[in-house]
Design a protein around this motif. Structure first.
Motif, PDB file in Angstrom:
ATOM      1  N   CYS A 175      52.891  69.625 115.916  1.00 11.69           N
ATOM      2  CA  CYS A 175      52.112  68.527 115.325  1.00 11.69           C
ATOM      3  C   CYS A 175      50.620  68.841 115.332  1.00 11.69           C
ATOM      4  O   CYS A 175      49.862  68.295 114.542  1.00 11.69           O
ATOM      5  CB  CYS A 175      52.377  67.212 116.054  1.00 11.69           C
ATOM      6  N   GLY A 176      50.182  69.694 116.248  1.00 11.17           N
ATOM      7  CA  GLY A 176      48.781  70.105 116.266  1.00 11.17           C
ATOM      8  C   GLY A 176      47.848  69.200 117.040  1.00 11.17           C
ATOM      9  O   GLY A 176      46.644  69.460 117.097  1.00 11.17           O
TER      10      GLY A 176
ATOM     11  N   THR B  80      55.919  71.886 121.740  1.00  3.77           N
ATOM     12  CA  THR B  80      56.278  73.290 121.579  1.00  3.77           C
ATOM     13  C   THR B  80      57.135  73.877 122.695  1.00  3.77           C
ATOM     14  O   THR B  80      57.747  74.921 122.511  1.00  3.77           O
ATOM     15  CB  THR B  80      55.013  74.162 121.509  1.00  3.77           C
TER      16      THR B  80
ATOM     17  N   CYS C  93      51.439  69.578 126.077  1.00  3.78           N
ATOM     18  CA  CYS C  93      51.964  69.661 124.718  1.00  3.78           C
ATOM     19  C   CYS C  93      53.347  69.039 124.708  1.00  3.78           C
ATOM     20  O   CYS C  93      54.227  69.462 125.449  1.00  3.78           O
ATOM     21  CB  CYS C  93      52.043  71.115 124.255  1.00  3.78           C
ATOM     22  N   ARG C  94      53.525  68.052 123.867  1.00  3.05           N
ATOM     23  CA  ARG C  94      54.823  67.365 123.834  1.00  3.05           C
ATOM     24  C   ARG C  94      55.787  68.072 122.898  1.00  3.05           C
ATOM     25  O   ARG C  94      56.964  67.743 122.841  1.00  3.05           O
ATOM     26  CB  ARG C  94      54.633  65.923 123.377  1.00  3.05           C
TER      27      ARG C  94
END
Ligand code: FES
Ligand code: FES
Length: 340
Positions: free
Chosen positions: A102-103, A140, A137-138
């Motif tokens: 999502c970035g 990767t 990070c949710r």
């Protein structure tokens, strides 16, 4: 009248002189005053790392720093990692190795990684993981991020490192069954992604929620008079007021269980630490926090129930007066056995 003080920063190599309140956070100066919205706010209390920037080279969570604490400092954000419209070696490695989805975490992740690569040209996997340990990070699962950083380190040392995954642009015009380049990556890797908090049309109000500091208490009085009197506060809602205009919260799961009637803002009793007690909207997020502090709440403390055995005890305080006990569901299903 809010007192402004002069602030001087060198942001991505450009000198900036601004007038900001002494309590303004660095992240807000970057996002609101300088419109550098690549620095994200994921939690605003130091847990997520989405707001990481570099201050005089060191990675810093900009939601934990007052802008005036770093007066005169050199600040680097994701927007300054490479000349506009281009990707540097680290950003390209993230793109090649799928170091983002999502970035949202990506700008902060890049800034932590950039700081690591500047002080350590041969990081091990363990060192990469340690450097990004404060960046959540949710999406990767981190493996691709670590591979991206290791790949960038190798390339910066002049060692060729084959990409873990390659993209091939489909020339058939179809994407199913093909490796295709994600068109959004360049935008997300340079801080040009647009998330909902980055879009603030004129007149946008900022909400704030007053939460219970107690696990279990009766609300004896909520007085929002002083909060309402603060210029710039548009609306304040207590639980009793919200009850007049809102329906009870709908059940979240559809199984045969006892349901209580509860509202988005507690009306006369709080049943967990952090339960909303009042909500408000103001023209500025700092004003909104001021207004929260001006709301007076009088609680009568009740005994908390902190585990299942305690909740089921015959003398347990009942959370809902209309229930005979604290059970919401009983099931006699045996634990499911899985065939191997
Ligand atoms: S927004 Fe700063 S750590 Fe989450
Ligand atoms: S890529 Fe989505 S949170 Fe990390």
């Amino acid at each position: 009248m809010r007192e402004m003080q002069e602030l001087r920063l060198a942001v991505n190599g450009t000198p900036q002189t601004l007038a900001v309140e002494s309590r303004t956070l660095l992240v807000d100066v970057l996002r609101r005053n300088l419109n550098l919205t690549g620095t994200h706010i994921g939690c605003d209390d130091g847990r997520c790392g989405a707001c990481t920037v570099r201050v005089n080279g060191a990675p810093v969570k900009s939601c934990l720093v007052l802008a005036h604490q770093v007066d005169g400092a050199k600040i680097d954000t994701v927007e300054g990692l490479a000349p506009r419209g281009t990707l540097g070696i680290l950003q390209t490695a993230f793109k090649r190795h799928h170091g983002l989805q999502c970035g949202f975490c990506t700008p902060g992740m890049l800034m932590s990684a950039a700081a690591l690569l500047e002080r350590n040209s041969t990081p091990s996997e363990v060192e990469v993981r340690a450097a990004i340990a404060g960046n959540l990070c949710r999406c990767t699962g981190y493996q691709h991020i670590v591979e991206s950083v290791l790949s960038a380190a190798a390339e910066l040392r002049g060692e060729a490192r084959p990409a873990m995954l390659t993209h091939a642009q489909s020339d058939s015009g179809k994407s199913v069954g093909q490796n295709v380049e994600r068109v959004q990556d360049a935008r997300l890797l340079t801080g040009r992604g647009r998330f909902s908090a980055d879009v603030l049309p004129p007149g946008t109000l900022h909400a704030a929620i007053l939460r219970s500091p107690h696990a279990h208490a009766r609300i004896k009085r909520v007085d929002a008079t002083r909060a309402r009197a603060i210029p710039g506060v548009i609306e304040v809602l207590t639980g009793a007021e919200a009850q007049q205009i809102c329906k009870p919260l709908p059940p979240t799961i559809n199984i045969a269980m006892r349901m209580n009637t509860s509202y988005s803002i507690a009306v006369d009793r709080v049943r967990y630490h952090g339960e909303p007690v009042a909500a408000l909207a103001a023209i500025d997020p700092y004003l909104a926090e001021d207004a929260l502090a001006a709301i007076e709440v009088e609680y009568e403390l009740l005994p908390p129930v902190v585990d299942m055995a305690g909740a089921l005890a015959s003398n347990a305080p009942r959370l809902y007066d209309e229930w005979p006990d604290n059970r919401c569901l009983e099931s006699d299903r045996s634990p499911r056995k899985f065939d191997r």
